[in-house]
Design an enzyme around this catalytic site. Sequence first.
Site, mmCIF file in Angstrom:
data_model
loop_
_atom_site.group_PDB
_atom_site.id
_atom_site.type_symbol
_atom_site.label_atom_id
_atom_site.label_comp_id
_atom_site.label_asym_id
_atom_site.label_seq_id
_atom_site.Cartn_x
_atom_site.Cartn_y
_atom_site.Cartn_z
ATOM 1 N N SER A 200 4.491 -3.115 -44.837
ATOM 2 C CA SER A 200 5.757 -2.504 -45.297
ATOM 3 C C SER A 200 6.677 -3.566 -45.807
ATOM 4 O O SER A 200 6.588 -4.620 -45.317
ATOM 5 C CB SER A 200 6.359 -1.974 -43.824
ATOM 6 O OG SER A 200 7.658 -1.839 -44.134
ATOM 7 N N TYR B 145 9.527 -2.647 -35.015
ATOM 8 C CA TYR B 145 8.592 -1.782 -35.909
ATOM 9 C C TYR B 145 8.160 -2.782 -37.054
ATOM 10 O O TYR B 145 6.892 -2.883 -37.315
ATOM 11 C CB TYR B 145 9.082 -0.414 -36.725
ATOM 12 C CG TYR B 145 8.182 -0.191 -37.779
ATOM 13 C CD1 TYR B 145 7.121 0.282 -37.887
ATOM 14 C CD2 TYR B 145 8.778 -0.345 -39.068
ATOM 15 C CE1 TYR B 145 6.370 0.740 -38.792
ATOM 16 C CE2 TYR B 145 8.152 -0.075 -40.258
ATOM 17 C CZ TYR B 145 6.965 0.619 -40.203
ATOM 18 O OH TYR B 145 6.140 0.959 -41.384
ATOM 19 N N LYS C 48 4.284 -4.971 -37.913
ATOM 20 C CA LYS C 48 3.839 -5.093 -39.288
ATOM 21 C C LYS C 48 3.242 -6.382 -39.718
ATOM 22 O O LYS C 48 2.390 -6.901 -40.169
ATOM 23 C CB LYS C 48 4.495 -4.159 -40.471
ATOM 24 C CG LYS C 48 4.403 -2.832 -40.283
ATOM 25 C CD LYS C 48 3.062 -2.103 -40.659
ATOM 26 C CE LYS C 48 3.330 -0.650 -40.229
ATOM 27 N NZ LYS C 48 1.916 -0.074 -40.160
ATOM 28 N N TYR D 293 4.709 -1.466 -48.445
ATOM 29 C CA TYR D 293 5.319 -0.245 -49.029
ATOM 30 C C TYR D 293 6.617 -0.454 -49.116
ATOM 31 O O TYR D 293 7.395 -1.003 -48.323
ATOM 32 C CB TYR D 293 5.107 1.095 -48.357
ATOM 33 C CG TYR D 293 3.927 1.478 -47.676
ATOM 34 C CD1 TYR D 293 2.795 1.092 -48.337
ATOM 35 C CD2 TYR D 293 3.786 2.295 -46.771
ATOM 36 C CE1 TYR D 293 1.408 1.475 -47.814
ATOM 37 C CE2 TYR D 293 2.485 2.657 -46.141
ATOM 38 C CZ TYR D 293 1.200 2.323 -46.770
ATOM 39 O OH TYR D 293 -0.020 2.755 -46.318
ATOM 40 N N LEU E 152 16.145 8.444 -45.141
ATOM 41 C CA LEU E 152 17.159 9.220 -45.980
ATOM 42 C C LEU E 152 16.717 10.317 -46.840
ATOM 43 O O LEU E 152 17.292 11.488 -46.532
ATOM 44 C CB LEU E 152 17.591 8.234 -47.090
ATOM 45 C CG LEU E 152 18.534 8.817 -48.311
ATOM 46 C CD1 LEU E 152 19.746 9.325 -47.856
ATOM 47 C CD2 LEU E 152 18.827 7.933 -49.342
ATOM 48 N N VAL F 20 26.390 8.697 -44.343
ATOM 49 C CA VAL F 20 26.113 7.541 -45.169
ATOM 50 C C VAL F 20 26.630 6.109 -44.482
ATOM 51 O O VAL F 20 27.819 6.129 -44.248
ATOM 52 C CB VAL F 20 26.702 7.642 -46.750
ATOM 53 C CG1 VAL F 20 26.535 6.506 -47.403
ATOM 54 C CG2 VAL F 20 26.217 8.957 -47.234
ATOM 55 N N TYR F 21 25.922 5.443 -44.001
ATOM 56 C CA TYR F 21 26.231 4.248 -43.385
ATOM 57 C C TYR F 21 26.711 3.151 -44.585
ATOM 58 O O TYR F 21 25.871 2.147 -44.636
ATOM 59 C CB TYR F 21 24.960 3.641 -42.681
ATOM 60 C CG TYR F 21 24.526 4.619 -41.500
ATOM 61 C CD1 TYR F 21 25.256 4.732 -40.293
ATOM 62 C CD2 TYR F 21 23.434 5.419 -41.894
ATOM 63 C CE1 TYR F 21 24.859 5.769 -39.473
ATOM 64 C CE2 TYR F 21 23.243 6.325 -40.808
ATOM 65 C CZ TYR F 21 23.768 6.532 -39.714
ATOM 66 O OH TYR F 21 23.215 7.373 -38.738
ATOM 67 N N ASP G 196 21.383 -3.469 -41.685
ATOM 68 C CA ASP G 196 21.173 -2.977 -42.901
ATOM 69 C C ASP G 196 21.475 -3.999 -43.965
ATOM 70 O O ASP G 196 22.507 -4.720 -43.953
ATOM 71 C CB ASP G 196 22.112 -1.646 -43.445
ATOM 72 C CG ASP G 196 21.281 -0.400 -42.724
ATOM 73 O OD1 ASP G 196 20.189 -0.556 -42.011
ATOM 74 O OD2 ASP G 196 21.907 0.742 -42.727
#
Lengths: 373, 373
Positions: free
Chosen positions: B147, B173, B177, B201, B224, B241-242, B329
Amino acid sequence: MAGSPQREGNVGNVAQVVVLVTGGCGYVGTHTVLRLLEQNAQVVVVDNLAGVIRGSDEKKPVSLERVEELAGKTVNFHNVDISDAEALDKIFKLYRFDCVIHLAALKSVGDSCSLPLDYYRNNVAGTITLLEVMKSHQVVKLVFSSSATVYGEPQYLPVDEQHVTGQRVTNPYGRTKYFIEEILRDLCTSDPKWSVICLRYFNPVGAHPSGRIGEDPAGVPCNLMPYVAQVAIGRLEKLAVYGNDYSTPDGTGVRDYIHIMDLAEGHWAATKKILKEKGAKAGEGVESSWLAYNLGLGRGYSVLDVVKCFESVSGRPIAVDFVKRREGDVASSYSDCSLAGSQLDWKASRTLTDMCRDMWNWQSINPNGYQSN
Amino acid sequence: MAGSPQREGNVGNVAQVVVLVTGGCGYVGTHTVLRLLEQNAQVVVVDNLAGVIRGSDEKKPVSLERVEELAGKTVNFHNVDISDAEALDKIFKLYRFDCVIHLAALKSVGDSCSLPLDYYRNNVAGTITLLEVMKSHQVVKLVFSSSATVYGEPQYLPVDEQHVTGQRVTNPYGRTKYFIEEILRDLCTSDPKWSVICLRYFNPVGAHPSGRIGEDPAGVPCNLMPYVAQVAIGRLEKLAVYGNDYSTPDGTGVRDYIHIMDLAEGHWAATKKILKEKGAKAGEGVESSWLAYNLGLGRGYSVLDVVKCFESVSGRPIAVDFVKRREGDVASSYSDCSLAGSQLDWKASRTLTDMCRDMWNWQSINPNGYQSN
């Protein structure tokens, strides 16, 4: 047989505690278990006895028998692999543990490069299993045997706990320690009931001053001081020194060494801290539920410093052979241990001479380690 | 039942191959299995069916039944967890696998923060078990579902494969990976017979144009586009929407999206590459035995770009609610996929409009995912 964690003890400043020590039959394990027994803790050891010499009755290993003899107390021993969830679960049903000191691990840097899956299986997957069993029994306090290798190549000296971890770690062994630290950190973030202390060892050497317990490497030692000790005793011919052109005072690599007795005291200091936080909730006087401390002497010695000191205490010449640098080795690495000083009230007190003397004492009394007897 | 890897195939430029796909019943899995079947590969799927809707006969899940129907071919399916070494071993005795495409994993960023041990158990320890079983059967070729989260916060854009990994990864998570990538790298270093491709990805979206297979998130979607799709269909009221004060053209976060059909083709491209290296020894025309490739569109779209495009293809209004930024984010992230272009001969060809259209087609035909039927 079940432990009684609430019973009052008569030594130390906490109630008698019931501690599970994984890997308790190994080098760090034996010295740590002895220290715990001296502090009146009830100690339960889980060890798969990989590379450990069995005792006379084939039940307890020699190393643990000697710990009991030194302490005048007994240890509850279970020959169990931490990867065996079912067996581990049974042990957690037998005792009410106040905390776990998790030392069980494969620890050869060289082997980790040739057999990485074994290292990830035993160290990482084994720890995940241990944590799952702990969680299911609401045992949420852990002291973890980490390593200075998590720092990779030092970006500044001395290395303190703020130093970045996980970057340029040169071998799978070090990565297993780094991964486990991160797993533990995520666990503490997800649930503040957990309380974890990671102890980042520099290079543990020396032995109990009695010479009854010490390091007993399987095969040719990978680390400097056991190698030097075996040259002194005549089991090995000479010491290969990897590089004498580093930018250090004598050109050989500089490392931080810690006496195993100081390291054992570090584990007791961490255990006391973690137990004091018993019942504390997040924000109630707990700095953080995940903590990491360097355990070292806080100064560096070169390969030749160690060789000279060992020659001096043993009265034996150590033949050395200068060969080219090893890939991945750095010129210097040594610790800043002031955080353990202020937060664990711990400081290494034993000198390089103490380390060499006790190592030599152990080696000369037990020329073939525990197999000698 | 046993595969015949040496048999000649009539499609594609390699002999018919026998491929194990772990997690083959999931979103990426179904599209990848379909692509493999179209290329005349024999496909064996192992899946524990966590969160997967069972089929009418309770044996194969609906998703895999639909793949078989689309391909006009059958898949060998085994309801097995990759953490179950014994069950996995039996499957490796039934077939002679040429390679493994390893997709089985827990994949919710949010859940990984609250249940990190589950993520380390399933993803990391599960992969270690899979690798041990592969090793014991001399199956040494693996395509791994990684990822873009391994890059953490991008230090430059576009992100290429040289970007540092494992630093400032904001959730467990992503760390699973990253850890698996490192385990695989150590494995390849220890033994050059291994050949591993990690596919990093970016954000997989869309569905097969037939609308028969697609993403079927359990509970409220975390990503999303599935969220937008469920707002469009009326299962959810509006999209939060953050942050709309990022330094991006419209203030909302910019991400790289990839159509699931392009991603499936990326897996086939990686499989072809890894199979070409069949029997190659280290140094014999093999660049390295561990490789990593970005799979993305190579450009970024903002949250509002996605919303507008979805409104346009669906003809439905998407209510949005601007709320404050989410911790962890970043403003922008998008890929440089030129390495996959040159080394895998792969390039994403489907546009944002294709993604939204196929997502909407899947969502409107299957308003409740596979449960609809």
